[in-house]
Design an enzyme around this catalytic site. Structure first.
Site, PDB file in Angstrom:
ATOM      1  N   GLY A  20       0.997  -1.203   0.143  1.00  0.00           N
ATOM      2  CA  GLY A  20       0.030  -0.048   0.141  1.00  0.00           C
ATOM      3  C   GLY A  20       0.687   1.341  -0.056  1.00  0.00           C
ATOM      4  N   ASN A  22       1.291   3.327  -2.177  1.00  0.00           N
ATOM      5  CA  ASN A  22       1.000   4.469  -3.185  1.00  0.00           C
ATOM      6  C   ASN A  22       0.319   5.449  -2.648  1.00  0.00           C
ATOM      7  OD1 ASN A  22      -1.150   2.083  -3.034  1.00  0.00           O
ATOM      8  ND2 ASN A  22      -2.306   3.625  -3.895  1.00  0.00           N
ATOM      9  N   GLY A  24      -1.760   7.687   1.322  1.00  0.00           N
ATOM     10  CA  GLY A  24      -1.666   7.645   2.725  1.00  0.00           C
ATOM     11  C   GLY A  24      -0.273   7.555   3.297  1.00  0.00           C
ATOM     12  N   ILE A  25      -0.404   6.723   4.574  1.00  0.00           N
ATOM     13  CA  ILE A  25       0.731   6.449   5.537  1.00  0.00           C
ATOM     14  C   ILE A  25       1.592   5.601   4.718  1.00  0.00           C
ATOM     15  CG2 ILE A  25       1.546   5.408   7.638  1.00  0.00           C
ATOM     16  CD1 ILE A  25      -1.563   6.094   8.668  1.00  0.00           C
ATOM     17  N   GLY A  26       1.417   4.700   3.923  1.00  0.00           N
ATOM     18  CA  GLY A  26       2.319   3.819   3.256  1.00  0.00           C
ATOM     19  C   GLY A  26       3.113   4.608   2.390  1.00  0.00           C
ATOM     20  N   SER A 152      -3.354  -0.361  14.369  1.00  0.00           N
ATOM     21  CA  SER A 152      -4.296   0.743  14.743  1.00  0.00           C
ATOM     22  C   SER A 152      -4.438   0.787  16.173  1.00  0.00           C
ATOM     23  CB  SER A 152      -5.542   0.688  14.140  1.00  0.00           C
ATOM     24  OG  SER A 152      -6.522   1.713  14.433  1.00  0.00           O
ATOM     25  N   TYR A 177     -13.386  -3.754  10.850  1.00  0.00           N
ATOM     26  CA  TYR A 177     -12.089  -3.255  10.386  1.00  0.00           C
ATOM     27  C   TYR A 177     -11.187  -3.360  11.681  1.00  0.00           C
ATOM     28  CZ  TYR A 177      -8.505   0.116   9.694  1.00  0.00           C
ATOM     29  OH  TYR A 177      -6.988   0.665   9.435  1.00  0.00           O
TER      30      TYR A 177
END
Length: 314
Positions: A20, A22, A24-26, A152, A177
């Site tokens: 991930g 690409n 946000g946080i990643g 999280s 989630y």
């Protein structure tokens, strides 16, 4: 040791994979690791978005070695193909994998993958378990590799029912989630215990980003552009929360800090919500070794995989 987020150790010659990476946080994890001199592989479902992220990183860090590979964590065949594609790309080892990617659905109905697993549990937990299993030989080929799992802080407030881990009876998107993130973190801790038991050189570390908002996140065109109005609206929240650039710090420290040990948990300093990354105590369900072992066995049964043999094979 005090960790300087602006001057992490160099990582020249090392290979890191970020799921991930690409957005946000990643994205910011990948950018910061590339800034330390590493070769960074963005493992993403959408090749177009991965290429946009690669362009954005290289615009800020000319000459950075940033690559992309397709990975759909909800598709077991894609997860297995990812490891094979890395070898075809010439990588003979991985110094770290950052299990960051995740999906959060915000409304019913409950969705399943083609294999019949609840989508968030399959992507966030089962997919990363399978990925580490397939990447284990590449991680074992590095002298002291790390598996970093991004969880999280909300997982600390939820419990996991192993009789119904995929929420077939009481599905609510946000709760499901959080349960998937709790499962992911339990995997990270249990993985380290099992690596220690077999004498593997690799370690497993868990991190969480705290509270991260887009409105507090700096622009990175063409990935994302923050407007002036959005920035102003987000300022009051900055007293407690942070942007995604800062939210990447715990995972980056878990990858790069030479003083990090397996089985540790890193998160933001200020109430676990914002600030520089610090070592946190592991409490509650996260410290439940029986629960983690039972979850491991359940996950191995669902995926047909076990990461440990790949770390120990010569």
């Amino acid at each position: 040791m005090s960790w300087d987020v602006g001057r992490p150790p160099r990582a020249d010659g090392k290979n890191f994979l970020v799921t991930g990476g690409n957005a946000g946080i990643g994205y910011f994890v990948a950018e910061q690791l590339a800034g330390a001199g590493a070769t960074v592989v963005l493992a993403c479902r959408d090749p177009g978005k991965a290429e946009a992220a690669r362009v954005a990183i290289r615009a800020r860090l000319p000459g950075a070695d940033v690559r992309q590979i397709r990975l759909d964590l909800a598709d077991p065949a894609s997860v297995e193909a990812c490891a094979g594609a890395l070898r075809l790309d010439g990588l003979d080892r991985l110094d770290a994998v950052v299990c960051n990617a995740g999906v959060l659905l915000d409304r019913p109905p409950r969705r399943e993958t083609a294999a019949g697993h609840e989508l968030m549990f399959a992507t966030n937990h089962l997919g990363h378990f399978a990925l580490v299993s397939h990447l284990a030989p590449l991680l074992a080929a590095a002298p002291a590799s790390r598996v970093v799992t991004t969880g999280s802080f909300t997982a600390k407030s939820e419990s996991l029912d192993l009789a119904d881990p995929q929420s077939t009876r009481d599905y609510r998107p946000k709760r499901t989630y959080v349960r998937s993130k709790l499962a992911q973190m339990l995997f990270g801790f249990e993985l380290d215990r099992r690596l220690r038991a077999v004498g593997a050189s690799a370690v497993s570390v868990v991190a969480h980003p705290g509270g991260a908002l887009d409105s507090l996140t700096p622009s990175r065109p063409p990935v994302r552009v923050r407007t002036a109005g959005e920035r102003l609206r987000g300022l009051p929240a900055a007293l407690l929360l942070q942007g995604k650039e800062a939210a990447a710090w715990p995972a980056v420290r878990a990858v790069l800090d030479p003083d990090v040990h397996g089985g540790e948990l890193y998160g933001p300093r200020v109430f676990g919500f914002r600030g520089r990354p610090v070592l946190e105590p592991v409490r509650g369900d996260l410290a439940d070794t029986t629960l983690a072992a039972r979850l491991w066995d359940l996950t191995a049964g669902l995926t047909g995989l076990d990461p440990i043999p790949g770390f120990t094979r010569p």
